[in-house]
Design a protein around this motif. Sequence first.
Motif, PDB file in Angstrom:
ATOM      1  N   ALA A   8       0.831  -1.197   0.000  1.00  0.00           N
ATOM      2  CA  ALA A   8       0.000   0.000   0.000  1.00  0.00           C
ATOM      3  C   ALA A   8       0.871   1.254   0.000  1.00  0.00           C
ATOM      4  N   ALA A   9       1.944   1.234   0.748  1.00  0.00           N
ATOM      5  CA  ALA A   9       2.837   2.391   0.799  1.00  0.00           C
ATOM      6  C   ALA A   9       3.460   2.657  -0.565  1.00  0.00           C
ATOM      7  N   GLU A  10       3.852   1.605  -1.247  1.00  0.00           N
ATOM      8  CA  GLU A  10       4.438   1.759  -2.578  1.00  0.00           C
ATOM      9  C   GLU A  10       3.412   2.344  -3.557  1.00  0.00           C
ATOM     10  N   ARG A  11       2.211   1.810  -3.541  1.00  0.00           N
ATOM     11  CA  ARG A  11       1.157   2.327  -4.421  1.00  0.00           C
ATOM     12  C   ARG A  11       0.800   3.766  -4.058  1.00  0.00           C
ATOM     13  N   PHE A  12       0.801   4.079  -2.778  1.00  0.00           N
ATOM     14  CA  PHE A  12       0.493   5.429  -2.312  1.00  0.00           C
ATOM     15  C   PHE A  12       1.505   6.424  -2.886  1.00  0.00           C
ATOM     16  N   ILE A  13       2.768   6.087  -2.805  1.00  0.00           N
ATOM     17  CA  ILE A  13       3.820   6.985  -3.294  1.00  0.00           C
ATOM     18  C   ILE A  13       3.732   7.148  -4.804  1.00  0.00           C
ATOM     19  N   ILE A  14       3.601   6.034  -5.521  1.00  0.00           N
ATOM     20  CA  ILE A  14       3.512   6.096  -6.980  1.00  0.00           C
ATOM     21  C   ILE A  14       2.288   6.907  -7.408  1.00  0.00           C
ATOM     22  N   GLY A  15       1.144   6.611  -6.823  1.00  0.00           N
ATOM     23  CA  GLY A  15      -0.086   7.303  -7.185  1.00  0.00           C
ATOM     24  C   GLY A  15      -0.055   8.778  -6.845  1.00  0.00           C
ATOM     25  N   THR A  16       0.445   9.091  -5.664  1.00  0.00           N
ATOM     26  CA  THR A  16       0.495  10.488  -5.236  1.00  0.00           C
ATOM     27  C   THR A  16       1.430  11.310  -6.117  1.00  0.00           C
ATOM     28  N   LEU A  17       2.618  10.794  -6.369  1.00  0.00           N
ATOM     29  CA  LEU A  17       3.563  11.545  -7.204  1.00  0.00           C
ATOM     30  C   LEU A  17       3.045  11.708  -8.630  1.00  0.00           C
ATOM     31  N   THR A  18       2.478  10.658  -9.188  1.00  0.00           N
ATOM     32  CA  THR A  18       1.935  10.751 -10.537  1.00  0.00           C
ATOM     33  C   THR A  18       0.802  11.767 -10.600  1.00  0.00           C
ATOM     34  N   SER A  19      -0.117  11.666  -9.649  1.00  0.00           N
ATOM     35  CA  SER A  19      -1.256  12.595  -9.623  1.00  0.00           C
ATOM     36  C   SER A  19      -0.805  14.030  -9.481  1.00  0.00           C
ATOM     37  N   MET A  20       0.106  14.264  -8.574  1.00  0.00           N
ATOM     38  CA  MET A  20       0.549  15.636  -8.331  1.00  0.00           C
ATOM     39  C   MET A  20       1.327  16.199  -9.509  1.00  0.00           C
ATOM     40  N   LEU A  21       2.170  15.388 -10.121  1.00  0.00           N
ATOM     41  CA  LEU A  21       2.908  15.870 -11.296  1.00  0.00           C
ATOM     42  C   LEU A  21       1.955  16.179 -12.448  1.00  0.00           C
ATOM     43  N   TRP A  22       0.967  15.325 -12.665  1.00  0.00           N
ATOM     44  CA  TRP A  22      -0.017  15.572 -13.721  1.00  0.00           C
ATOM     45  C   TRP A  22      -0.770  16.876 -13.445  1.00  0.00           C
ATOM     46  N   ALA A  23      -1.299  17.009 -12.261  1.00  0.00           N
ATOM     47  CA  ALA A  23      -2.088  18.192 -11.913  1.00  0.00           C
ATOM     48  C   ALA A  23      -1.237  19.461 -11.981  1.00  0.00           C
ATOM     49  N   ALA A  24      -0.023  19.382 -11.478  1.00  0.00           N
ATOM     50  CA  ALA A  24       0.863  20.552 -11.514  1.00  0.00           C
ATOM     51  C   ALA A  24       1.189  20.924 -12.957  1.00  0.00           C
ATOM     52  N   GLY A  25       1.439  19.934 -13.794  1.00  0.00           N
ATOM     53  CA  GLY A  25       1.742  20.201 -15.197  1.00  0.00           C
ATOM     54  C   GLY A  25       0.586  20.875 -15.911  1.00  0.00           C
ATOM     55  N   ILE A  26      -0.618  20.367 -15.708  1.00  0.00           N
ATOM     56  CA  ILE A  26      -1.804  20.963 -16.334  1.00  0.00           C
ATOM     57  C   ILE A  26      -2.014  22.382 -15.815  1.00  0.00           C
ATOM     58  N   ALA A  27      -1.871  22.573 -14.519  1.00  0.00           N
ATOM     59  CA  ALA A  27      -2.091  23.895 -13.930  1.00  0.00           C
ATOM     60  C   ALA A  27      -1.049  24.902 -14.395  1.00  0.00           C
ATOM     61  N   VAL A  28       0.202  24.474 -14.495  1.00  0.00           N
ATOM     62  CA  VAL A  28       1.258  25.383 -14.962  1.00  0.00           C
ATOM     63  C   VAL A  28       1.007  25.760 -16.417  1.00  0.00           C
ATOM     64  N   LEU A  29       0.635  24.783 -17.234  1.00  0.00           N
ATOM     65  CA  LEU A  29       0.320  25.103 -18.635  1.00  0.00           C
ATOM     66  C   LEU A  29      -0.856  26.067 -18.728  1.00  0.00           C
ATOM     67  N   ALA A  30      -1.887  25.824 -17.945  1.00  0.00           N
ATOM     68  CA  ALA A  30      -3.047  26.724 -17.963  1.00  0.00           C
ATOM     69  C   ALA A  30      -2.648  28.115 -17.491  1.00  0.00           C
ATOM     70  N   ARG A  31      -1.828  28.165 -16.488  1.00  0.00           N
ATOM     71  CA  ARG A  31      -1.398  29.482 -15.952  1.00  0.00           C
ATOM     72  C   ARG A  31      -0.551  30.247 -16.975  1.00  0.00           C
ATOM     73  N   ILE A  32       0.329  29.536 -17.660  1.00  0.00           N
ATOM     74  CA  ILE A  32       1.205  30.188 -18.660  1.00  0.00           C
ATOM     75  C   ILE A  32       0.416  30.633 -19.868  1.00  0.00           C
ATOM     76  N   PHE A  33      -0.377  29.714 -20.452  1.00  0.00           N
ATOM     77  CA  PHE A  33      -1.029  30.008 -21.715  1.00  0.00           C
ATOM     78  C   PHE A  33      -2.371  30.743 -21.575  1.00  0.00           C
ATOM     79  N   LEU A  34      -3.063  30.529 -20.487  1.00  0.00           N
ATOM     80  CA  LEU A  34      -4.392  31.122 -20.361  1.00  0.00           C
ATOM     81  C   LEU A  34      -4.433  32.368 -19.492  1.00  0.00           C
ATOM     82  N   LEU A  35      -3.648  32.355 -18.443  1.00  0.00           N
ATOM     83  CA  LEU A  35      -3.711  33.468 -17.492  1.00  0.00           C
ATOM     84  C   LEU A  35      -2.541  34.440 -17.652  1.00  0.00           C
ATOM     85  N   GLY A  36      -1.616  34.098 -18.537  1.00  0.00           N
ATOM     86  CA  GLY A  36      -0.504  35.006 -18.823  1.00  0.00           C
ATOM     87  C   GLY A  36       0.481  34.992 -17.790  1.00  0.00           C
TER      88      GLY A  36
END
Length: 160
Positions: free
Chosen positions: A132-160
């Motif tokens: 469970a700990a291994e899955r928790f780490i993999i899932g959390t890091l993947t989720s956060m990197l995905w969300a951060a990437g989408i948010a940074v792209l939206a912030r750069i391209f949409l919000l200037g």
Amino acid sequence: MNALWIAVALLTAGVAGWPVTALVFRLARTIDDRADAAAGVVTGSIEDPAADVRIDDETAARQPAGLPRDSTPPPADAAANARILRGGAIIGILERVAVALAILAGEPVAIAYVVAIKGLGRFAELKATPVAAERFIIGTLTSMLWAAGIAVLARIFLLG
């Protein structure tokens, strides 16, 4: 119009992150299976690597080749087949939305709160079950990197 794009970015970060996380789980499982095959270890099969782990999968997952599987019948109670990390898909969506929202709002420190709340909420399960700990780490890091990437792209391209 910006509100619409922010909503699209939040939905993309939250909902579209699940297939990405499932893909990373599948990749991690493939790498583990190859390493186990090279070491001569028999592994259990999990049809959906993105699904929640079950306690009985963790205990029977890896045994040296040539040794018989534990033939003792499972306990009569449901605890032997109890799911661990229940609600992971919903928690993942909420986590990704929270991370994206924190970045879009210019408050990346809030991501630390998300990690802390999630870690404290799962502490007992993570301590008791290494899988469970291994899955928790993999899932959390993947989720956060995905969300951060989408948010940074939206912030750069949409919000200037």
